[in-house]
Design a protein around this motif. Structure first.
Motif, PDB file in Angstrom:
ATOM      1  N   LEU A 193      -5.336   3.378   7.305  1.00 59.55           N
ATOM      2  CA  LEU A 193      -5.823   3.116   5.948  1.00 59.55           C
ATOM      3  C   LEU A 193      -7.074   2.238   5.968  1.00 59.55           C
ATOM      4  O   LEU A 193      -7.991   2.451   5.176  1.00 59.55           O
ATOM      5  CB  LEU A 193      -4.721   2.482   5.105  1.00 59.55           C
ATOM      6  CG  LEU A 193      -3.471   3.349   4.886  1.00 59.55           C
ATOM      7  CD1 LEU A 193      -2.443   2.602   4.040  1.00 59.55           C
ATOM      8  CD2 LEU A 193      -3.803   4.702   4.296  1.00 59.55           C
ATOM      9  N   PHE A 219      -0.572   9.318   3.632  1.00 59.75           N
ATOM     10  CA  PHE A 219      -0.833   9.573   5.050  1.00 59.75           C
ATOM     11  C   PHE A 219       0.438   9.968   5.782  1.00 59.75           C
ATOM     12  O   PHE A 219       0.416  10.865   6.634  1.00 59.75           O
ATOM     13  CB  PHE A 219      -1.475   8.374   5.746  1.00 59.75           C
ATOM     14  CG  PHE A 219      -1.636   8.622   7.220  1.00 59.75           C
ATOM     15  CD1 PHE A 219      -2.518   9.586   7.686  1.00 59.75           C
ATOM     16  CD2 PHE A 219      -0.867   7.935   8.148  1.00 59.75           C
ATOM     17  CE1 PHE A 219      -2.648   9.857   9.042  1.00 59.75           C
ATOM     18  CE2 PHE A 219      -0.990   8.201   9.500  1.00 59.75           C
ATOM     19  CZ  PHE A 219      -1.878   9.156   9.950  1.00 59.75           C
ATOM     20  N   LYS A 254      -9.956   4.500   7.011  1.00 58.99           N
ATOM     21  CA  LYS A 254     -10.410   5.380   5.927  1.00 58.99           C
ATOM     22  C   LYS A 254     -11.326   4.625   4.970  1.00 58.99           C
ATOM     23  O   LYS A 254     -12.299   5.188   4.457  1.00 58.99           O
ATOM     24  CB  LYS A 254      -9.221   5.965   5.175  1.00 58.99           C
ATOM     25  CG  LYS A 254      -9.653   6.958   4.104  1.00 58.99           C
ATOM     26  CD  LYS A 254      -8.538   7.829   3.656  1.00 58.99           C
ATOM     27  CE  LYS A 254      -9.025   8.772   2.588  1.00 58.99           C
ATOM     28  NZ  LYS A 254      -8.914  10.146   2.935  1.00 58.99           N
ATOM     29  N   ARG A 255     -11.053   3.355   4.737  1.00 53.96           N
ATOM     30  CA  ARG A 255     -11.900   2.552   3.854  1.00 53.96           C
ATOM     31  C   ARG A 255     -13.227   2.200   4.507  1.00 53.96           C
ATOM     32  O   ARG A 255     -14.228   2.025   3.835  1.00 53.96           O
ATOM     33  CB  ARG A 255     -11.172   1.270   3.458  1.00 53.96           C
ATOM     34  CG  ARG A 255     -10.000   1.511   2.548  1.00 53.96           C
ATOM     35  CD  ARG A 255      -9.189   0.258   2.316  1.00 53.96           C
ATOM     36  NE  ARG A 255      -8.047   0.566   1.477  1.00 53.96           N
ATOM     37  CZ  ARG A 255      -7.624  -0.211   0.504  1.00 53.96           C
ATOM     38  NH1 ARG A 255      -8.227  -1.346   0.254  1.00 53.96           N
ATOM     39  NH2 ARG A 255      -6.581   0.139  -0.209  1.00 53.96           N
ATOM     40  N   GLU A 264      -0.798   4.876  -0.816  1.00 55.53           N
ATOM     41  CA  GLU A 264      -1.694   5.337   0.255  1.00 55.53           C
ATOM     42  C   GLU A 264      -0.913   5.622   1.531  1.00 55.53           C
ATOM     43  O   GLU A 264      -1.178   6.613   2.218  1.00 55.53           O
ATOM     44  CB  GLU A 264      -2.751   4.281   0.560  1.00 55.53           C
ATOM     45  CG  GLU A 264      -3.786   4.096  -0.523  1.00 55.53           C
ATOM     46  CD  GLU A 264      -4.717   2.957  -0.180  1.00 55.53           C
ATOM     47  OE1 GLU A 264      -5.579   3.146   0.701  1.00 55.53           O
ATOM     48  OE2 GLU A 264      -4.579   1.880  -0.791  1.00 55.53           O
ATOM     49  N   ALA A 265       0.031   4.746   1.852  1.00 50.39           N
ATOM     50  CA  ALA A 265       0.826   4.922   3.066  1.00 50.39           C
ATOM     51  C   ALA A 265       1.652   6.202   2.998  1.00 50.39           C
ATOM     52  O   ALA A 265       1.747   6.943   3.980  1.00 50.39           O
ATOM     53  CB  ALA A 265       1.740   3.713   3.281  1.00 50.39           C
ATOM     54  N   TYR A 271      -6.313  13.877   7.565  1.00 50.46           N
ATOM     55  CA  TYR A 271      -6.307  12.876   6.499  1.00 50.46           C
ATOM     56  C   TYR A 271      -7.714  12.362   6.202  1.00 50.46           C
ATOM     57  O   TYR A 271      -8.079  12.134   5.052  1.00 50.46           O
ATOM     58  CB  TYR A 271      -5.386  11.716   6.900  1.00 50.46           C
ATOM     59  CG  TYR A 271      -5.274  10.625   5.872  1.00 50.46           C
ATOM     60  CD1 TYR A 271      -4.614  10.844   4.672  1.00 50.46           C
ATOM     61  CD2 TYR A 271      -5.821   9.372   6.106  1.00 50.46           C
ATOM     62  CE1 TYR A 271      -4.505   9.820   3.723  1.00 50.46           C
ATOM     63  CE2 TYR A 271      -5.720   8.348   5.174  1.00 50.46           C
ATOM     64  CZ  TYR A 271      -5.060   8.584   3.983  1.00 50.46           C
ATOM     65  OH  TYR A 271      -4.954   7.578   3.055  1.00 50.46           O
ATOM     66  N   LEU A 279       0.835  -1.209   0.000  1.00 49.86           N
ATOM     67  CA  LEU A 279       0.000   0.000   0.000  1.00 49.86           C
ATOM     68  C   LEU A 279       0.868   1.257   0.000  1.00 49.86           C
ATOM     69  O   LEU A 279       0.555   2.247   0.660  1.00 49.86           O
ATOM     70  CB  LEU A 279      -0.911   0.011   1.234  1.00 49.86           C
ATOM     71  CG  LEU A 279      -1.915  -1.134   1.331  1.00 49.86           C
ATOM     72  CD1 LEU A 279      -2.535  -1.186   2.713  1.00 49.86           C
ATOM     73  CD2 LEU A 279      -2.991  -0.973   0.271  1.00 49.86           C
TER      74      LEU A 279
END
Length: 150
Positions: free
Chosen positions: A108, A84, A111-112, A80-81, A146, A77
């Motif tokens: 993460l 953030f 957030k999903r 995405e990582a 975020y 990831l």
């Protein structure tokens, strides 16, 4: 020892694991060093990975139970990582970085899962992620930013 088949970060992998071996040990042995060992009791969040897109503590999950499962570590990831992590650094909330992979995996996943969470929901979701360097306020600021929570 037994062989299991897993998909780690979208790549098929056959792993040889012990019947009583925890997933954190097997993943680290196979080079996934972002998966950290912390408390070995499921209390600190350092070992957080995703199994079938759900955050999971790998220190309390037997490796044999991962057979035919989809595993995601922070290496899978990166984009995405990184997004953030930039917010975390901008808010002055990054310290030594030891807990960061597990913490970021949890963020993460949140957030999903959560849309427009309240501060209380964020705090509840993060319960069990320990950091010895920060006072958590900077991290909370970064998470809220975020997540788009003001």
């Amino acid at each position: 020892m037994m062989k299991i088949n897993v998909t780690v970060n979208d790549e098929q992998l056959e792993m040889e694991v012990g019947y009583d071996e925890f997933l954190v040990e097997a993943l680290r042995r196979y080079g996934f060093n972002s998966v950290k060992r912390g408390c070995d009791t499921g209390c600190c969040g350092l070992c957080t990975i995703w199994i079938n897109d759900q955050p999971t503590l790998s220190c309390s999950s037997l490796a044999v139970r991962a057979n035919n499962q989809k595993i995601t570590t922070i290496e899978g990831l990166q984009e995405e990582a990184t997004d953030f992590a930039k917010v975390l650094v901008k808010e002055g909330a990054e310290q030594c970085g030891f807990c960061s992979p597990g913490f970021i995996m949890t963020i993460l996943a949140m957030k999903r899962e959560l849309k427009n969470p309240t501060e209380e929901e964020i705090i509840h979701y993060l319960t069990g992620n320990l950091c010895r360097c920060t006072g958590y306020l900077g991290q909370l600021r970064a998470v809220k930013k975020y997540m788009g929570v003001v």
